[in-house]
Design a protein around this motif. Sequence first.
Motif, mmCIF file in Angstrom:
data_model
loop_
_atom_site.group_PDB
_atom_site.id
_atom_site.type_symbol
_atom_site.label_atom_id
_atom_site.label_comp_id
_atom_site.label_asym_id
_atom_site.label_seq_id
_atom_site.Cartn_x
_atom_site.Cartn_y
_atom_site.Cartn_z
ATOM 1 N N TYR A 80 -9.745 -4.546 -1.052
ATOM 2 C CA TYR A 80 -8.526 -4.943 -0.336
ATOM 3 C C TYR A 80 -7.304 -4.295 -0.993
ATOM 4 O O TYR A 80 -6.416 -3.783 -0.318
ATOM 5 C CB TYR A 80 -8.374 -6.468 -0.336
ATOM 6 C CG TYR A 80 -6.980 -6.904 0.048
ATOM 7 C CD1 TYR A 80 -6.570 -6.899 1.382
ATOM 8 C CD2 TYR A 80 -6.059 -7.276 -0.930
ATOM 9 C CE1 TYR A 80 -5.273 -7.260 1.732
ATOM 10 C CE2 TYR A 80 -4.769 -7.639 -0.590
ATOM 11 C CZ TYR A 80 -4.376 -7.634 0.742
ATOM 12 O OH TYR A 80 -3.092 -7.985 1.081
ATOM 13 N N TYR A 81 -7.271 -4.324 -2.316
ATOM 14 C CA TYR A 81 -6.123 -3.799 -3.056
ATOM 15 C C TYR A 81 -5.901 -2.320 -2.738
ATOM 16 O O TYR A 81 -4.772 -1.862 -2.645
ATOM 17 C CB TYR A 81 -6.341 -4.017 -4.554
ATOM 18 C CG TYR A 81 -5.073 -3.960 -5.366
ATOM 19 C CD1 TYR A 81 -4.229 -5.057 -5.429
ATOM 20 C CD2 TYR A 81 -4.720 -2.812 -6.070
ATOM 21 C CE1 TYR A 81 -3.055 -5.017 -6.176
ATOM 22 C CE2 TYR A 81 -3.553 -2.758 -6.814
ATOM 23 C CZ TYR A 81 -2.723 -3.865 -6.866
ATOM 24 O OH TYR A 81 -1.557 -3.822 -7.595
ATOM 25 N N SER A 82 -7.010 -1.592 -2.556
ATOM 26 C CA SER A 82 -6.877 -0.153 -2.285
ATOM 27 C C SER A 82 -6.476 0.138 -0.835
ATOM 28 O O SER A 82 -5.996 1.220 -0.547
ATOM 29 C CB SER A 82 -8.174 0.574 -2.639
ATOM 30 O OG SER A 82 -9.189 0.197 -1.739
ATOM 31 N N GLY A 85 -2.005 -1.251 1.778
ATOM 32 C CA GLY A 85 -0.855 -0.535 2.331
ATOM 33 C C GLY A 85 -1.179 0.235 3.603
ATOM 34 O O GLY A 85 -0.314 0.902 4.166
ATOM 35 N N LYS A 86 -2.441 0.131 4.067
ATOM 36 C CA LYS A 86 -2.860 0.923 5.236
ATOM 37 C C LYS A 86 -3.140 0.044 6.455
ATOM 38 O O LYS A 86 -3.974 0.382 7.296
ATOM 39 C CB LYS A 86 -4.117 1.723 4.884
ATOM 40 C CG LYS A 86 -3.907 2.698 3.739
ATOM 41 C CD LYS A 86 -5.208 3.365 3.342
ATOM 42 C CE LYS A 86 -4.995 4.245 2.122
ATOM 43 N NZ LYS A 86 -6.245 4.657 1.527
ATOM 44 N N LYS A 87 -2.441 -1.080 6.535
ATOM 45 C CA LYS A 87 -2.660 -2.020 7.639
ATOM 46 C C LYS A 87 -2.454 -1.343 8.999
ATOM 47 O O LYS A 87 -3.191 -1.602 9.951
ATOM 48 C CB LYS A 87 -1.708 -3.208 7.492
ATOM 49 C CG LYS A 87 -1.946 -4.310 8.495
ATOM 50 C CD LYS A 87 -1.021 -5.482 8.256
ATOM 51 C CE LYS A 87 -1.268 -6.558 9.289
ATOM 52 N NZ LYS A 87 -0.428 -7.724 9.084
ATOM 53 N N SER A 89 -2.243 2.228 9.483
ATOM 54 C CA SER A 89 -2.994 3.482 9.632
ATOM 55 C C SER A 89 -4.509 3.256 9.719
ATOM 56 O O SER A 89 -5.232 4.055 10.288
ATOM 57 C CB SER A 89 -2.669 4.441 8.489
ATOM 58 O OG SER A 89 -3.049 3.882 7.253
ATOM 59 N N ASP A 90 -5.007 2.149 9.119
ATOM 60 C CA ASP A 90 -6.441 1.834 9.184
ATOM 61 C C ASP A 90 -6.616 0.341 9.464
ATOM 62 O O ASP A 90 -7.071 -0.414 8.607
ATOM 63 C CB ASP A 90 -7.122 2.240 7.870
ATOM 64 C CG ASP A 90 -8.638 2.072 7.904
ATOM 65 O OD1 ASP A 90 -9.188 1.671 8.965
ATOM 66 O OD2 ASP A 90 -9.284 2.310 6.861
ATOM 67 N N PRO A 91 -6.240 -0.108 10.674
ATOM 68 C CA PRO A 91 -6.303 -1.547 10.956
ATOM 69 C C PRO A 91 -7.709 -2.132 10.867
ATOM 70 O O PRO A 91 -7.880 -3.268 10.430
ATOM 71 C CB PRO A 91 -5.748 -1.672 12.383
ATOM 72 C CG PRO A 91 -5.776 -0.303 12.960
ATOM 73 C CD PRO A 91 -5.738 0.654 11.811
ATOM 74 N N GLU A 92 -8.733 -1.341 11.230
ATOM 75 C CA GLU A 92 -10.112 -1.841 11.157
ATOM 76 C C GLU A 92 -10.550 -2.049 9.712
ATOM 77 O O GLU A 92 -11.156 -3.056 9.367
ATOM 78 C CB GLU A 92 -11.071 -0.872 11.856
ATOM 79 C CG GLU A 92 -11.147 -1.091 13.353
ATOM 80 C CD GLU A 92 -12.172 -0.177 14.013
ATOM 81 O OE1 GLU A 92 -13.214 0.124 13.385
ATOM 82 O OE2 GLU A 92 -11.907 0.240 15.159
ATOM 83 N N GLY A 93 -10.245 -1.063 8.868
ATOM 84 C CA GLY A 93 -10.584 -1.176 7.445
ATOM 85 C C GLY A 93 -9.857 -2.337 6.799
ATOM 86 O O GLY A 93 -10.436 -3.091 6.009
ATOM 87 N N PHE A 94 -8.572 -2.494 7.152
ATOM 88 C CA PHE A 94 -7.778 -3.602 6.616
ATOM 89 C C PHE A 94 -8.368 -4.945 7.052
ATOM 90 O O PHE A 94 -8.532 -5.855 6.247
ATOM 91 C CB PHE A 94 -6.317 -3.485 7.087
ATOM 92 C CG PHE A 94 -5.438 -4.585 6.563
ATOM 93 C CD1 PHE A 94 -4.902 -4.522 5.288
ATOM 94 C CD2 PHE A 94 -5.158 -5.704 7.341
ATOM 95 C CE1 PHE A 94 -4.102 -5.545 4.786
ATOM 96 C CE2 PHE A 94 -4.361 -6.724 6.858
ATOM 97 C CZ PHE A 94 -3.831 -6.650 5.582
ATOM 98 N N SER A 95 -8.717 -5.036 8.320
ATOM 99 C CA SER A 95 -9.291 -6.265 8.870
ATOM 100 C C SER A 95 -10.615 -6.607 8.196
ATOM 101 O O SER A 95 -10.883 -7.770 7.869
ATOM 102 C CB SER A 95 -9.483 -6.107 10.376
ATOM 103 O OG SER A 95 -10.039 -7.269 10.907
ATOM 104 N N ARG A 96 -11.455 -5.581 7.967
ATOM 105 C CA ARG A 96 -12.738 -5.781 7.274
ATOM 106 C C ARG A 96 -12.511 -6.298 5.859
ATOM 107 O O ARG A 96 -13.191 -7.213 5.399
ATOM 108 C CB ARG A 96 -13.526 -4.469 7.221
ATOM 109 C CG ARG A 96 -14.662 -4.375 8.208
ATOM 110 C CD ARG A 96 -15.627 -3.230 7.921
ATOM 111 N NE ARG A 96 -15.010 -1.999 7.466
ATOM 112 C CZ ARG A 96 -14.506 -1.070 8.280
ATOM 113 N NH1 ARG A 96 -14.538 -1.231 9.583
ATOM 114 N NH2 ARG A 96 -13.967 0.032 7.787
#
Length: 196
Positions: A80-82, A85-87, A89-96
């Motif tokens: 999550y920490y990495s 900041g990409k909420k 640009s990478d909403p799927e990764g952030f959500s996961r």
Amino acid sequence: GTIPAMTLSGFIGALGARTPSPGGGAVAALLGASGAGLLLWAAEYGTWEEGSSDPRPRLKELSAGLLALAQEDTEVFAAYYSIRGKKDSDPEGFSRAVGAMTEVPAKFCERAVEALETVPEILRHAPRSYACDIAIAVAGLEACADGGRLLAGVNLGFQGGPGREQMSARLSAVEAKLEKVRHANSPLLMRALPGK
């Protein structure tokens, strides 16, 4: 290093370092693993009749599972920490990442509550002189459950989508179970403790 492979001093050193993880979730899960292990230790000195509801095999699983969740919490928080900041640009990764950060503490909360449910049986079978150790195990497991519930609830605030409602219901259910088991165990421990 991974938590299971770390020495205790290595873990405490890593905990005190200015790094994102390990943090509170790993500590809560380790308290739970220690508490379940201590309950197992007390139960090992008990007398268990054939066919009785012997909690030892499950406590062994719960303690190992909680230790693994301490490691998993460290990993999901680092992930999550990495990506935090990409909420956009990478909403799927952030959500996961947020989903995992909610799921892991919910799991260790549920497992701690399950371990706490074995306390009445252990108090009935373990030697009375182990009551203080059982009370310490309960304190660790309650801290694990409270910490897991708190972290999962806070992380749920960042989560959207259909899973949010389901997780909210799951957290409400485990919170109700925790309160029930806390109220059941408290008077039993008070009666079992020396000088009470």
